[in-house]
Write a protein that holds these residues in place. Structure first.
Motif, mmCIF file in Angstrom:
data_model
loop_
_atom_site.group_PDB
_atom_site.id
_atom_site.type_symbol
_atom_site.label_atom_id
_atom_site.label_comp_id
_atom_site.label_asym_id
_atom_site.label_seq_id
_atom_site.Cartn_x
_atom_site.Cartn_y
_atom_site.Cartn_z
ATOM 1 N N ASP A 195 18.417 37.544 12.119
ATOM 2 C CA ASP A 195 19.615 38.357 12.373
ATOM 3 C C ASP A 195 20.866 37.696 11.806
ATOM 4 O OD1 ASP A 195 21.131 40.408 13.181
ATOM 5 O OD2 ASP A 195 21.060 39.972 15.316
ATOM 6 N N LYS A 196 20.789 37.284 10.548
ATOM 7 C CA LYS A 196 21.927 36.775 9.784
ATOM 8 C C LYS A 196 22.346 35.363 10.188
ATOM 9 C CE LYS A 196 23.472 41.461 10.464
ATOM 10 N NZ LYS A 196 24.456 42.293 11.145
ATOM 11 N N ALA A 197 21.509 34.621 10.880
ATOM 12 C CA ALA A 197 21.858 33.261 11.284
ATOM 13 C C ALA A 197 20.637 32.364 11.145
ATOM 14 C CB ALA A 197 22.371 33.225 12.721
ATOM 15 N N SER A 198 20.880 31.101 10.749
ATOM 16 C CA SER A 198 19.818 30.108 10.620
ATOM 17 C C SER A 198 19.761 29.267 11.883
ATOM 18 C CB SER A 198 20.050 29.209 9.401
ATOM 19 O OG SER A 198 20.074 29.978 8.218
ATOM 20 N N VAL A 199 18.544 29.066 12.405
ATOM 21 C CA VAL A 199 18.355 28.342 13.662
ATOM 22 C C VAL A 199 17.205 27.363 13.496
ATOM 23 C CG1 VAL A 199 17.987 28.562 16.142
ATOM 24 C CG2 VAL A 199 19.096 30.399 14.910
ATOM 25 N N GLU A 200 17.340 26.182 14.086
ATOM 26 C CA GLU A 200 16.262 25.196 14.130
ATOM 27 C C GLU A 200 15.503 25.343 15.442
ATOM 28 O OE1 GLU A 200 17.385 21.195 13.502
ATOM 29 O OE2 GLU A 200 17.839 21.447 11.366
ATOM 30 N N ILE A 201 14.182 25.440 15.356
ATOM 31 C CA ILE A 201 13.318 25.527 16.531
ATOM 32 C C ILE A 201 12.791 24.130 16.834
ATOM 33 C CG2 ILE A 201 11.318 26.629 17.555
ATOM 34 C CD1 ILE A 201 13.552 28.546 16.909
ATOM 35 N N MET A 259 14.264 48.086 -5.501
ATOM 36 C CA MET A 259 14.838 46.786 -5.187
ATOM 37 C C MET A 259 14.684 46.529 -3.692
ATOM 38 S SD MET A 259 18.710 45.318 -5.842
ATOM 39 C CE MET A 259 19.409 46.363 -4.571
ATOM 40 N N PRO A 260 14.070 45.439 -3.314
ATOM 41 C CA PRO A 260 13.883 45.179 -1.876
ATOM 42 C C PRO A 260 15.207 44.913 -1.187
ATOM 43 C CG PRO A 260 13.232 43.272 -3.189
ATOM 44 C CD PRO A 260 13.508 44.375 -4.157
ATOM 45 N N GLN A 315 20.593 43.539 5.074
ATOM 46 C CA GLN A 315 20.424 44.988 4.973
ATOM 47 C C GLN A 315 19.304 45.491 5.878
ATOM 48 O OE1 GLN A 315 19.858 45.290 0.741
ATOM 49 N NE2 GLN A 315 22.018 45.750 0.349
ATOM 50 N N GLU A 316 18.237 44.708 6.012
ATOM 51 C CA GLU A 316 17.148 45.113 6.904
ATOM 52 C C GLU A 316 17.616 45.177 8.347
ATOM 53 O OE1 GLU A 316 13.920 42.451 6.346
ATOM 54 O OE2 GLU A 316 13.411 43.194 4.346
ATOM 55 N N MET A 317 18.363 44.163 8.786
ATOM 56 C CA MET A 317 18.857 44.174 10.155
ATOM 57 C C MET A 317 19.865 45.293 10.371
ATOM 58 S SD MET A 317 17.050 41.920 11.474
ATOM 59 C CE MET A 317 17.783 42.196 13.070
ATOM 60 N N MET A 318 20.711 45.575 9.366
ATOM 61 C CA MET A 318 21.651 46.687 9.482
ATOM 62 C C MET A 318 20.902 48.015 9.565
ATOM 63 S SD MET A 318 24.718 47.788 6.875
ATOM 64 C CE MET A 318 25.298 46.110 6.805
ATOM 65 N N PHE A 319 19.841 48.140 8.793
ATOM 66 C CA PHE A 319 19.039 49.373 8.820
ATOM 67 C C PHE A 319 18.449 49.610 10.211
ATOM 68 C CE2 PHE A 319 14.983 51.559 8.427
ATOM 69 C CZ PHE A 319 15.309 52.660 7.644
ATOM 70 N N GLY A 339 27.034 39.756 3.527
ATOM 71 C CA GLY A 339 27.100 41.131 3.985
ATOM 72 C C GLY A 339 27.954 41.237 5.242
ATOM 73 N N LEU A 340 27.819 42.360 5.937
ATOM 74 C CA LEU A 340 28.597 42.604 7.154
ATOM 75 C C LEU A 340 28.019 41.808 8.316
ATOM 76 C CD1 LEU A 340 30.781 44.184 8.711
ATOM 77 C CD2 LEU A 340 29.059 45.944 9.120
ATOM 78 N N LEU A 341 28.841 40.952 8.919
ATOM 79 C CA LEU A 341 28.456 40.177 10.089
ATOM 80 C C LEU A 341 29.424 40.496 11.221
ATOM 81 C CD1 LEU A 341 27.703 36.676 8.504
ATOM 82 C CD2 LEU A 341 26.158 38.606 8.836
ATOM 83 N N VAL A 342 28.928 40.419 12.461
ATOM 84 C CA VAL A 342 29.747 40.748 13.635
ATOM 85 C C VAL A 342 29.675 39.593 14.626
ATOM 86 C CG1 VAL A 342 30.280 42.488 15.373
ATOM 87 C CG2 VAL A 342 29.168 43.177 13.253
ATOM 88 N N PRO A 343 30.417 38.503 14.403
ATOM 89 C CA PRO A 343 30.495 37.450 15.430
ATOM 90 C C PRO A 343 31.323 37.920 16.619
ATOM 91 C CG PRO A 343 31.939 36.938 13.594
ATOM 92 C CD PRO A 343 31.164 38.156 13.189
ATOM 93 N N VAL A 344 31.199 37.197 17.720
ATOM 94 C CA VAL A 344 31.791 37.627 18.990
ATOM 95 C C VAL A 344 32.785 36.582 19.465
ATOM 96 C CG1 VAL A 344 31.323 38.288 21.378
ATOM 97 C CG2 VAL A 344 29.689 38.883 19.578
ATOM 98 N N VAL A 345 33.994 37.046 19.791
ATOM 99 C CA VAL A 345 35.002 36.188 20.440
ATOM 100 C C VAL A 345 34.750 36.274 21.940
ATOM 101 C CG1 VAL A 345 37.453 35.721 20.748
ATOM 102 C CG2 VAL A 345 36.628 36.674 18.581
#
Length: 518
Positions: free
Chosen positions: A89-95, A272-273, A278-282, A385-391
């Motif tokens: 979802d547009k963010a990189s995370v370490e597990i 074009m894939p 774009q997948e998450m926005m879709f 692309g379009l990202l929506v961070p939260v304040v």
């Protein structure tokens, strides 16, 4: 004395038992079958190899892409040591690992999509571990299917199951027909390994747009990191190789070629894939369109806010009251604070609709869940692309605090380093499309929210003065259009109009906002 007598009795019984065993073995060897040694455990020991489930790392995330693995099968891991890096979802995370142990199996390769709640790695857990913790890591076992026929090979396809008695490599090589002389064999594609190439999110976004596999691109950056220049160099080399190997074709008259193209007029379509964003926005917008929207637009006078902002920016520049966090204020922090203050009077706009009745009372009826904190999402245009961070918790921040948090989120969004915590928990959204262009818009309500505000472009217009005695005088005004969308299942038009009027009053008279700051 008692223990000495007991030990002598035990030794005598042991000698007698050994003598009887030897006698029986000599007389009838087939009658004596030695029993295997039994363990002295009161219960059966538990298996320590457990499949670890991929935990939920954000609201609404059902799958994520494995960017790279930090471990391999057979590697020893400690508690909280990193296992892999995922893009979700547009963010990189370490597990990280919850337990210490040895890695036994990796369920996914780098670049594959992993399902949330499904096993992604098997770890032989070492040390003292509680049984409930192990059960939390293990997926529920599916019921065993009895007498299920084994699917055979599909017609037209060969079976690829390997057995210990399978053909050797020489036999397989001999069964493949050799290529004719003069034929150029195609370049074989390298198999993707467990570790993906190192690259920044912007470089990964570019590789997806151009259809380039990062594991095939040699990196020239630090520690073998793939750069954008490496991708362009790889594309140039790949596109030039077929031209060099191709045999020259007989020349065709230019007039004939142009006439054929003009006459045919064939439409060319190039698939074009989609990128990950774009997948998450879709998926998100598809779910959002299940919400019945209605639009409410209003025109807001920014003249007083423009004057106040100019004065505050001069004070910040001269006195340095910003403490190095914010050097210049924009209009967005004032608008966000005005929206937060309107939520005190109309808390329904800060709620969410629980359709599945997950409120714990066992009811299946839809429920409106009110929320105390004002977590306002802000739509941002980034290279990914379009990202929506939260304040978060805007109701407890002042204008400078909101501006500082916006600057922090903007810098992380541009670098592609937003965490799931930065992009989750939103209660209402503000989209400032006017910073790019456009006067009017019809925003779409985000899932788990009931309202969204779209801000258009500010423009200068002539208007009649509102000062006493100067009603016929034409003055310059700075106006901006606010476009609201709300969930019509729970919010009616009158409620949204009253809330929008509160926001308009606060923006047009920012001194009122200062009096109510917390």
């Amino acid at each position: 004395m008692f223990w000495q007598q007991s030990s002598r009795a035990v030794r005598q019984q042991w000698r007698l038992c050994n003598g009887l065993r030897q006698h029986v073995a000599k007389s009838s060897p087939s009658a004596f079958i030695p029993h295997p040694a039994r363990s002295f455990h009161a219960a059966r020991s538990l298996l320590a190899v457990k499949p670890v489930l991929l935990a939920d790392i954000g609201e609404g995330i059902v799958e994520c892409e494995i960017i790279q693995w930090f471990v391999e099968p057979g590697a020893h891991v400690e508690e909280f040591s990193p296992l892999c890096e995922v893009q979700s979802d547009k963010a990189s995370v370490e597990i990280t690992s919850r337990f210490a142990g040895v890695v036994k199996k990796l369920h996914y390769d780098a670049g594959e999509m992993a399902k949330v709640g499904k096993p992604f790695v098997d770890i032989d857990i070492q040390g003292d571990v509680k049984q409930e913790d192990l059960e939390a890591l293990t997926p529920p076992e599916a019921p065993a299917e009895e007498n299920k026929p084994t699917p055979g090979p599909v017609a037209g396809q060969s079976s690829t199951i390997s057995t210990p008695g399978a053909a050797s490599a020489a036999q397989i090589q001999g069964s493949v027909p050799s290529a004719p002389a003069g034929h150029v064999a195609p370049i074989s594609t390298e198999q993707k390994g467990k570790h993906a190439s190192l690259a920044t999110p912007a470089t990964r976004h570019l590789s997806k747009e151009l259809g380039v596999e990062l594991s095939h691109v040699p990196g020239t950056g630090k520690d073998g990191r793939v750069l954008k220049e490496d991708i362009y160099r790889f594309l140039e080399k790949r596109n030039s190789s077929p031209t060099e190997n191709a045999s020259p074709e007989p020349p065709t008259p230019a007039g004939l070629v142009s006439s054929d193209i003009a006459a045919s007029g064939a439409q060319e379509e190039t698939p074009m894939p989609m990128t990950r964003t774009q997948e998450m926005m879709f998926k998100t917008m598809t779910r959002s369109l299940n919400i019945p929207h209605f639009l409410y637009a209003d025109e807001v006078d920014f003249t007083s806010l423009v004057e106040l902002r100019n004065r505050l920016n001069k004070v910040l520049h001269k006195s340095g009251l910003s403490d190095g966090q914010v050097n210049k204020l924009s209009y967005l922090p004032f608008i966000i604070k005005a929206v937060s203050m309107s939520l005190y009077k109309y808390p329904i706009l800060n709620a969410r609709v629980d359709v599945e009745g997950a409120n714990g009372n066992g009811s299946s009826k839809p429920t409106l869940v009110l929320r105390s904190q004002h977590n306002i999402g802000v739509a941002m245009d980034t290279p990914q692309g379009l990202l929506v961070p939260v304040v978060k918790n805007v109701n407890s921040l002042n204008i400078l605090g909101i501006a500082a948090e916006l600057a922090r989120l903007q810098s992380l969004a541009v670098a592609g380093k937003l965490s799931p915590q930065d992009m989750s928990g939103g209660t209402i959204t503000v989209s400032n499309i006017g910073s790019i262009g456009g006067t009017y818009l019809s925003p779409v309500v985000v899932e788990r929210e009931v309202a969204i505000l779209g801000i258009g472009r500010m423009r200068t217009v002539p208007a009649f003065s509102t000062a006493p005695g100067e009603e016929d005088k034409v003055v310059r005004r700075q106006v901006c259009n606010f476009s609201w969308s709300a969930d019509h299942r729970v919010v009616d038009g009158a409620t949204l109009a009253r809330a929008a009027e509160v926001v308009r009053t606060l923006v047009e008279e920012p001194d009122v906002m200062v009096m109510h700051l917390r």
